[in-house]
Scaffold this active site. Structure first.
Site, mmCIF file in Angstrom:
data_model
loop_
_atom_site.group_PDB
_atom_site.id
_atom_site.type_symbol
_atom_site.label_atom_id
_atom_site.label_comp_id
_atom_site.label_asym_id
_atom_site.label_seq_id
_atom_site.Cartn_x
_atom_site.Cartn_y
_atom_site.Cartn_z
ATOM 1 N N HIS A 1 -9.273 -1.125 0.270
ATOM 2 C CA HIS A 1 -9.006 -0.565 -0.694
ATOM 3 C C HIS A 1 -7.060 -0.552 -0.618
ATOM 4 C CE1 HIS A 1 -12.464 0.152 -3.034
ATOM 5 N NE2 HIS A 1 -13.066 0.924 -1.882
ATOM 6 N N ARG B 1 6.207 6.950 -8.460
ATOM 7 C CA ARG B 1 7.002 6.835 -7.986
ATOM 8 C C ARG B 1 6.925 5.530 -7.328
ATOM 9 N NH1 ARG B 1 3.169 4.231 -4.637
ATOM 10 N NH2 ARG B 1 1.072 5.608 -4.677
ATOM 11 N N GLU C 1 -17.113 6.388 -12.975
ATOM 12 C CA GLU C 1 -16.988 5.373 -14.458
ATOM 13 C C GLU C 1 -17.759 4.462 -14.481
ATOM 14 O OE1 GLU C 1 -11.960 5.493 -14.475
ATOM 15 O OE2 GLU C 1 -13.246 4.583 -13.039
ATOM 16 N N LYS D 1 -6.926 12.841 -11.702
ATOM 17 C CA LYS D 1 -7.408 11.436 -12.221
ATOM 18 C C LYS D 1 -8.261 12.263 -13.864
ATOM 19 C CE LYS D 1 -8.673 8.866 -8.504
ATOM 20 N NZ LYS D 1 -7.423 8.011 -8.054
#
Lengths: 508, 182
Positions: A238, A295, A203, A119
């Site tokens: 999630h 993918r 973030e 990330k």
């Protein structure tokens, strides 16, 4: 130069292996399945022309063993590998090992996997390319004082995220300075344990976020197109549960803006093949790059149905070095599609995973219904792998039509023997917020209550009548059988006597 | 024709059921309320089409134990457990049930899985709802809890052991003091 694949090995199991093999069969390309010891009776083994055992039970002992899969390629003469999703689909080492053997990996170049697999790297690369990312730290943060300084700059609430994290793990929301020390320590510890990398960054936390992603496709000749968005905000802890295309939130203008940005993202990493650029969308419809999945996604069918494409076929074509046939201006969006993930879990018992034999399977059929399945009746669902059994994908002329079709389809759908989340889907299809297309990613966690799952009041009576009648007839039959055997025993003597009499007469 | 009587258990309730063949149809009473049922056998002991007062249902016997009269039935896309006993068997059941020690909780595996670790030791006092053991299935770890307060008597499995659904994992004996508190 474009090549023809002589044989393709599908390095996966379950519904996605079935899905990929289906396109390969359509194109008349011979297929090879691989399987673990517990998957000898998995449907992908029957569906492929050739099947090679890997041994082992757990994923780590089987579908994640690179050297065993390379061996299977050599043994079968496969010249390409489709990795599906999960397992080794985003594994750098696997892509490199295949390249060394001269086997085509049906996926992006290793460099793209590498950048997007982390990330922090991805974030830095996107910032350099001028893509809008969520405001946050430029690198890993380990010092709580530094973390608080950054948080003050960004503004609370903030999110601590593991650089190598994924699947909803290694994330923590922090709402003030007083919680920062402990949250940072806990997130780093969890990240170190789960991902062998304790790098954590900061973030801004987006309240009431929507998760919307763009499907991209790129060839080796520098062409990159996008195939519109997928709305993936219906999540439980999630994990995506329902996805749809188009998104009720996205209009033509927003679609082309997001699409263009996704194409830019793909170009920034010299992407090839099918990829998905995920965005976080805030309450004011501002969107920020979240990550890129290198993918084919679980939810790819909703894009296929609304754009009338076969994404696996496109993957094969670009992997073979062909140019994309579709230009951006040729991409058409028609109708509406929703995907419902069918998991082996019990929504009425805290979503506890359920395994066992599929005692009864009755699949819905009819217009606009596609069932991508990895199960069959009498199949024993193993405990070692992902609980995703299948995906019910519904297509219709508009969102309302799809919801009506879906409600109907679920009344036809029977999977018995293992518990599934079908009752959960029936619940969500009745929620007003869902029907209005207004759910953010927290909706299920905030609103789902197992007590609201409705049951047809007629079921107990019908079942009682059926079972009692069957039991009654069964015991009558047992009694009758014993009576009948006695009668038969007598009548056989008579029969023999008569026969003997007849034969005596005829010899005269 | 003769009338047959059954005691049927469903959703924790007991119903008195009578069955009698009347011509082509079955007259079935449930706690005295009569229903006329026409049955068409699709596959014996497996799949039936029923017309209950003309209302149409496809019904499947998914799991069946003829000996004990225990069934899992699929009707209207839902599954439900039913236990059918004739009058004599129902009496025998009552006697057996009375002999079961009510102060014992036996934790059984709700699904096949791998034992990750026990959360309590033998001899330890546990409260109702407290975790006894972690079982892993399908990459998910699940904490299994005790339904009674008491003392852990025995842990019948080892860490890392693979267990089948229904396997006995832990036994808890009710402790009068904790039972009173709960």
């Amino acid at each position: 130069m474009a090549k023809e694949f002589k044989k393709v090995l599908v390095a996966n199991r379950g519904e996605i292996a079935m899905r990929v093999i289906r396109t390969l069969r359509k194109l008349e390309i011979p297929t090879v399945a691989i399987y673990s010891d517990v998957d000898r009776q998995a449907p992908h083994v029957f569906f492929a022309e050739q099947a090679i055992p890997l041994g082992g039970r757990t994923s780590a002992e089987s579908y994640l063993r690179i050297e065993k899969i390379i061996d299977a390629c050599r043994q079968s003469g496969a010249d390409a590998v489709h990795p599906g999703y999960g397992f080794l689909s985003e594994n750098l080492e696997f892509a490199a090992a295949l390249a060394k053997e001269g086997i085509t990996f049906i996926g992006p170049p290793p460099e793209a996997i590498d950048v997007m697999g982390n990330k922090l790297k991805a974030r830095a690369c996107m910032v350099a390319a001028g893509i809008s990312v969520i405001p946050g730290s430029d690198g890993a943060v380990s010092d709580p004082v530094e973390a608080k300084r950054l948080a003050a700059e960004i503004g609370y609430p903030i999110m601590l995220k593991a650089a190598s994290g994924g699947g909803g793990k290694g994330m923590r929301v922090v709402r003030g300075d007083d919680k920062m020390d402990s949250a940072l320590r806990a997130t780093r510890e969890e990240a170190g344990k789960s991902f062998a990398d304790d790098a954590v960054f900061i973030e801004r936390y987006v309240e009431k976020p929507r998760h919307i992603e763009i499907q991209v496709m790129a060839d080796t000749h520098g062409n990159v197109i996008h195939l519109g968005e997928r709305e993936c905000s219906i999540q439980r802890r999630h994990q995506k549960v329902v996805e749809e295309c188009p998104s009720p939130l996205v209009d033509d203008e927003m679609r082309s803006q997001m699409g263009e940005m996704a194409v830019q993202v793909a170009r920034a990493v010299n992407y090839v093949g099918a990829g998905t650029v995920e965005f976080i969308v805030d309450a004011d419809r501002n969107f920020f790059f979240l990550e890129m999945n290198t993918r084919l996604q679980v939810e790819h069918p909703v894009t296929e149905l609304t754009t009338c494409t076969d994404l696996v076929k496109m993957q094969l074509e670009v992997a073979a070095g062909r140019r994309l046939k579709l230009r951006q201006e040729d991409v058409q969006h028609r109708g509406w599609a929703m995907e419902f993930r069918i998991y082996a879990e019990d929504p009425e018992a805290g979503f506890l995973p359920s395994t066992g034999k599929i005692a009864l399977l009755r699949e819905p059929t009819g217009p606009g219904i596609r069932h991508d399945s990895g199960i069959y009746e009498k199949y024993e669902v193993p405990i070692y792998y992902d609980p995703l059994l299948s995906k019910l994908v519904i297509y219709g002329e508009n969102r309302e039509d799809v919801i009506q079709r879906a409600r109907q389809a679920f009344t036809e759908f029977v999977i018995a023997g293992v518990k599934t989340n079908i009752p959960f889907h029936q619940w969500i299809l009745k929620q007003e917020a869902f029907c209005r297309g207004e759910c953010d990613t927290h909706y299920i966690d905030d609103h789902f209550d197992a007590k609201q799952i409705s049951h047809d009041a007629r079921v107990p009576q019908v079942a009682l009548i059926a079972a009692t009648l069957a039991y009654h007839q069964h015991s009558r039959r047992l009694n009758l059988d014993s009576v009948q055997t006695e009668k038969e025993a007598q009548s056989r003597w008579k029969l023999i006597g008569r026969r003997e009499a007849v034969s005596r007469r005829s010899t005269i | 024709m003769s009338v047959s009587r059954y005691i049927v258990q469903i959703q924790g309730e007991k119903r008195e059921v009578t069955i009698e063949l009347r011509g082509q149809r079955w007259a079935i009473t449930i706690d005295g309320e009569m229903h006329l049922v026409e049955q068409s056998v699709i596959e014996k002991d497996e799949h039936y089409s029923l017309l209950i007062e003309g209302q149409s249902f496809l019904v499947d016997l998914i799991e069946k134990n003829w000996q004990d009269g225990e069934f899992t039935v699929n009707a209207i896309a839902e599954q439900i457990n039913v236990r059918v006993r004739d009058e004599l068997e129902a009496v025998a059941d009552e006697i057996t049930r009375a002999n079961v020690d009510e102060g014992l909780f036996v934790l059984k595996a709700p699904m096949p899985g791998i034992v990750v670790r026990a959360l309590a030791l033998p001899g330890e006092t546990v409260e109702k709802g407290q975790g006894l053991l972690v079982l892993e299935a399908m990459k998910m770890q699940n904490e299994l809890v005790t339904e009674i307060g008491g003392i852990v008597q025995e842990i019948e499995v080892k860490d890392g052991e693979m267990v089948e659904a229904g396997a006995t994992l832990v036994r808890v004996i009710a402790d009068d003091s904790t039972a009173g508190a709960a």
